[in-house]
Design a protein around this motif. Structure first.
Motif, mmCIF file in Angstrom:
data_model
loop_
_atom_site.group_PDB
_atom_site.id
_atom_site.type_symbol
_atom_site.label_atom_id
_atom_site.label_comp_id
_atom_site.label_asym_id
_atom_site.label_seq_id
_atom_site.Cartn_x
_atom_site.Cartn_y
_atom_site.Cartn_z
ATOM 1 N N LEU A 259 42.959 34.532 42.023
ATOM 2 C CA LEU A 259 43.392 35.846 41.546
ATOM 3 C C LEU A 259 44.786 36.217 42.047
ATOM 4 N N SER B 230 38.060 31.878 44.475
ATOM 5 C CA SER B 230 38.187 32.951 43.504
ATOM 6 C C SER B 230 39.304 33.910 43.896
ATOM 7 N N LEU B 231 39.297 34.345 45.171
ATOM 8 C CA LEU B 231 40.351 35.264 45.636
ATOM 9 C C LEU B 231 41.711 34.590 45.547
ATOM 10 N N ARG B 232 41.739 33.312 45.927
ATOM 11 C CA ARG B 232 42.983 32.543 45.879
ATOM 12 C C ARG B 232 43.500 32.489 44.436
ATOM 13 N N ALA C 274 44.452 33.071 37.407
ATOM 14 C CA ALA C 274 43.637 34.269 37.603
ATOM 15 C C ALA C 274 42.279 34.170 36.899
ATOM 16 N N PHE D 60 33.963 31.670 46.548
ATOM 17 C CA PHE D 60 34.514 33.026 46.665
ATOM 18 C C PHE D 60 35.950 32.979 47.167
ATOM 19 N N ILE D 61 36.217 32.110 48.150
ATOM 20 C CA ILE D 61 37.585 32.006 48.661
ATOM 21 C C ILE D 61 38.510 31.509 47.559
ATOM 22 N N GLY E 212 34.373 33.044 40.956
ATOM 23 C CA GLY E 212 33.610 34.134 41.563
ATOM 24 C C GLY E 212 32.227 34.261 40.945
ATOM 25 N N GLY F 240 40.004 31.937 38.595
ATOM 26 C CA GLY F 240 39.523 32.590 39.809
ATOM 27 C C GLY F 240 38.314 33.465 39.543
ATOM 28 N N ASN F 241 38.373 34.247 38.467
ATOM 29 C CA ASN F 241 37.244 35.104 38.108
ATOM 30 C C ASN F 241 36.008 34.262 37.831
#
Lengths: 129, 182
Positions: free
Chosen positions: B23, B19-21, B29, B16-17, B36, B32-33
């Motif tokens: 994005l 993923s945010l990173r 990006a 999750f971290i 997630g 990242g998705n």
């Protein structure tokens, strides 16, 4: 002499019983508290670390990516489904289980919706550039 | 919770971290998705394989129905309506959090936090905070959705006697607080 040895044996038997009781009590105490004070400290640790991670990870985001970032953050927030699954887990039909199942459904809407929406936003972004 | 479960949850948190990173930069990006999605899949599979979770059929039905609704809406909605859709979806998470807290209150043993009527104070406080935040998320996201969609005006809501009402509410709230405390 034999009297003393019998007494000693009795004493050691009693000591054994006492220690058994003590260990059972300790187990019961741990079970009833659920190791809770430890859990709160652990939880606060995670919360504080997560605040820092969130701050540093999100700080330098390109403005164009704000919407997809909101989308993916929203999708990740539906990790509440973990709690919902635990609530919906038991076999017997109780009100608690139906609350859990409702929460599973709502979170599932958000998981699929959130990731699909983010994907669509990103594909739009790709075409433009 | 077994060690394997803890490690799996840790892996999904790290994903999750990431993923945010991911994005936060255009080049990473999409990856990242994907992170997630993988993180969420790991979290769900780990939880379902928990020995306390047994009603697979009902869970599968709820999950599939929810997933179908979410996917169909997300695919069909117009591009311009995506921001309000995110807000609308987010309100569901708030509602889900309220349900989970209610469920934990009625059956605390499913969460390993005591028995009915005998829940540790710490857990009760957690539940209360969780319910409050969930409810604020629910109503707040609905208002955000309404404003983005144009149902609700973007102007601040002002009416005659507002400050007087706030004062009365604040005073009354204080009275209640005092009653609880003393």
């Amino acid at each position: 002499m034999s009297e003393i040895s019998i007494q000693l044996e009795n004493l050691s038997f009693k000591a054994q019983q006492l220690s058994d009781q003590a260990s059972q009590l300790a187990l019961a105490a741990v079970e009833s508290s659920g190791g809770h004070s430890d859990f709160i400290i652990f939880g606060i640790t995670v919360l504080v670390l997560a605040c820092f991670v969130g701050y540093y990870v999100v700080w330098s985001v390109t403005p164009a990516l704000h919407s997809p970032l909101m989308g993916v953050t929203n999708a990740i927030s539906s990790v509440i489904i973990v709690g919902a699954l635990l609530a919906a887990g038991p076999i017997d039909a109780t009100i608690s289980k139906y609350f859990g199942l409702a929460a599973v459904g709502l979170a599932a809407v958000n998981i699929f919706g959130g990731f699909v929406v983010t994907n669509r936003m990103l594909s739009m972004f790709k075409k433009k550039s | 919770m077994s060690n394997l479960t803890s490690v799996a949850y840790l892996v999904s948190s790290v994903l999750f971290i990431l993923s945010l990173r991911g994005l936060s930069h255009p080049t990473t990006a999409r990856r990242g998705n994907f992170y997630g999605i993988v993180g969420m899949a790991i979290a769900i599979i780990t939880t379902v394989s928990n020995p306390g979770v047994l009603s697979y059929k009902e869970i599968a039905i709820a999950f599939v129905i929810g997933g179908l609704i979410g996917s169909v809406i997300a695919v069909r909605i117009q591009m311009t309506a995506l921001p309000q859709l995110v807000a609308a979806f987010h309100s569901l998470v708030g509602l889900a959090a309220v349900f989970v807290a209610a469920s934990a209150f009625y059956n605390p043993s499913a969460f390993n936090i005591g028995t009915v009527g005998n829940i540790p104070l710490g857990s009760l406080i957690e539940m209360a905070i969780g319910t409050a935040i969930g409810a604020v998320t629910f109503t707040g996201s609905i208002i955000a959705f309404g404003k983005l969609q144009g149902f609700v005006s973007g102007n601040p809501l002002v009416f005659k006697g507002q400050h007087l009402l706030n004062l009365i509410l604040g005073f009354r709230d204080n009275r209640i607080n005092c009653k609880i405390l003393y």
